[in-house]
Every structure is written in C-alpha cells, then in structure tokens.
Design a protein around this motif. Structure first.
Motif, PDB file in Angstrom:
ATOM      1  N   TRP A  25     -15.146  97.707  14.199  1.00 56.29           N
ATOM      2  CA  TRP A  25     -15.079  99.224  14.213  1.00 56.29           C
ATOM      3  C   TRP A  25     -13.696  99.436  14.505  1.00 56.29           C
ATOM      4  O   TRP A  25     -13.313 100.128  15.674  1.00 56.29           O
ATOM      5  N   PRO A  26     -12.823  99.393  13.364  1.00 56.50           N
ATOM      6  CA  PRO A  26     -11.167  99.746  13.495  1.00 56.50           C
ATOM      7  C   PRO A  26     -11.101 101.143  14.024  1.00 56.50           C
ATOM      8  O   PRO A  26     -10.323 101.674  14.479  1.00 56.50           O
ATOM      9  N   GLN A  27     -12.049 102.089  13.670  1.00 53.00           N
ATOM     10  CA  GLN A  27     -11.797 103.632  13.830  1.00 53.00           C
ATOM     11  C   GLN A  27     -12.180 103.706  15.234  1.00 53.00           C
ATOM     12  O   GLN A  27     -11.591 104.977  15.880  1.00 53.00           O
ATOM     13  N   LEU A  28     -12.288 103.057  16.155  1.00 51.04           N
ATOM     14  CA  LEU A  28     -12.633 103.287  17.755  1.00 51.04           C
ATOM     15  C   LEU A  28     -11.240 103.018  18.379  1.00 51.04           C
ATOM     16  O   LEU A  28     -11.089 103.086  19.313  1.00 51.04           O
ATOM     17  N   GLY A  29     -10.201 102.118  17.833  1.00 50.21           N
ATOM     18  CA  GLY A  29      -9.113 101.758  18.299  1.00 50.21           C
ATOM     19  C   GLY A  29      -9.528 100.689  19.504  1.00 50.21           C
ATOM     20  O   GLY A  29     -10.656  99.903  19.435  1.00 50.21           O
ATOM     21  N   GLU A  30      -8.521 100.299  20.471  1.00 44.72           N
ATOM     22  CA  GLU A  30      -8.761  99.150  20.840  1.00 44.72           C
ATOM     23  C   GLU A  30      -9.714  99.365  22.168  1.00 44.72           C
ATOM     24  O   GLU A  30      -9.723 100.427  22.928  1.00 44.72           O
ATOM     25  N   PRO A  31     -10.723  98.767  22.444  1.00 38.74           N
ATOM     26  CA  PRO A  31     -11.941  98.838  23.396  1.00 38.74           C
ATOM     27  C   PRO A  31     -11.278  98.624  24.954  1.00 38.74           C
ATOM     28  O   PRO A  31     -10.153  97.902  25.056  1.00 38.74           O
ATOM     29  N   VAL A  32     -11.811  99.062  25.985  1.00 40.20           N
ATOM     30  CA  VAL A  32     -11.351  99.116  27.392  1.00 40.20           C
ATOM     31  C   VAL A  32     -12.324  97.771  27.885  1.00 40.20           C
ATOM     32  O   VAL A  32     -13.582  97.939  27.779  1.00 40.20           O
ATOM     33  N   VAL A  33     -11.623  96.801  28.230  1.00 38.34           N
ATOM     34  CA  VAL A  33     -12.398  95.626  28.637  1.00 38.34           C
ATOM     35  C   VAL A  33     -11.926  95.237  30.091  1.00 38.34           C
ATOM     36  O   VAL A  33     -10.743  95.287  30.262  1.00 38.34           O
ATOM     37  N   ARG A  34     -12.896  95.175  31.081  1.00 40.68           N
ATOM     38  CA  ARG A  34     -12.597  94.878  32.255  1.00 40.68           C
ATOM     39  C   ARG A  34     -13.582  93.900  32.893  1.00 40.68           C
ATOM     40  O   ARG A  34     -14.605  93.863  32.533  1.00 40.68           O
ATOM     41  N   HIS A  35     -13.066  93.118  33.848  1.00 44.19           N
ATOM     42  CA  HIS A  35     -14.193  92.329  34.398  1.00 44.19           C
ATOM     43  C   HIS A  35     -14.110  92.418  35.992  1.00 44.19           C
ATOM     44  O   HIS A  35     -13.230  92.668  36.763  1.00 44.19           O
ATOM     45  N   ARG A  36     -15.479  92.014  36.643  1.00 41.30           N
ATOM     46  CA  ARG A  36     -15.592  92.128  37.884  1.00 41.30           C
ATOM     47  C   ARG A  36     -16.846  91.201  38.413  1.00 41.30           C
ATOM     48  O   ARG A  36     -17.934  91.483  37.734  1.00 41.30           O
ATOM     49  N   GLY A  37     -16.242  90.207  39.023  1.00 41.64           N
ATOM     50  CA  GLY A  37     -17.237  89.218  39.422  1.00 41.64           C
ATOM     51  C   GLY A  37     -17.816  88.538  38.268  1.00 41.64           C
ATOM     52  O   GLY A  37     -16.892  88.160  37.299  1.00 41.64           O
TER      53      GLY A  37
END
Length: 113
Positions: A25-37
C-alpha cells in the motif's frame, strides 16, 4: 513464554510491518507502529484523511512470527480479534498476515502480488 516481546523483537516487527505496508500500500506512506506491553498497534493515513487511522492490533504470542490479529472497528472505536472475517484465514499469524488481513478492509487490495 514471555508475556511481552523484548526490544529486539519489537524493533524487528516494526521494520517488517513498515516494509510490508510500503510494498502493498505505497499510497499510504509509512504506517505508525507503536508497542505497548504485549500489543503492537498499527495506524496509517488513509486517503482523504489528515490524521492516522487505527487499523490493526497484534497481540504477542511468544514469537516474532506469531501474533493474535485484531482489526479496529470504527463503529465501536475498539479493536476486536473475534470479528475478523473467517474468509481471511486464521486469527493468528505473522505481522505481515495481520497487515494483509486488516489493511485490505481499510485501503483495498494490496498492490504487491
């Protein structure tokens, strides 16, 4: 089995998710990835939006290749592992499988064969 992924696993999964979204899905740009527990949350800026939309939550299952897959339900403003369409496959899988299962619902089919 550890309850939460270590820093090395979190970093590797983040790289894998970002690369997989970029391919499919290159049209979306870089996703936001975050971790919690034990969770890894993935959001992306969808067409027509300015802010990232929650799309996917992965729940650690003891391996970088095994996560419970949950989609974000906008209608209920919550993540659910139980409402992933059965036709999409198992409710656990790799981070890439989680991206494939959830992103198709929000952004359409992958552009990567």
């Amino acid at each position: 089995m550890p309850d939460t992924p270590d820093q090395q696993t979190r970093a590797a999964v983040t790289r894998r998710v970002v690369a997989h979204v970029a391919r499919g899905w290159p049209q979306l740009g870089e996703p936001v990835v975050r971790h919690r527990g034990q969770f890894c949350y993935v959001s992306a800026v969808l067409p027509g939006r300015r802010e990232p939309t929650p799309i996917l939550r992965l729940r650690y299952q003891g391996s970088a290749d095994r996560w419970a897959i949950a989609i974000y339900l906008v209608s209920g403003e919550r993540y659910t592992e139980s409402e992933l369409p059965a036709s999409f496959g198992p409710r656990t899988g790799t981070p890439e499988e989680g991206v494939d299962h959830a992103f198709i619902l929000y952004a359409g089919p992958s552009s990567h064969p």
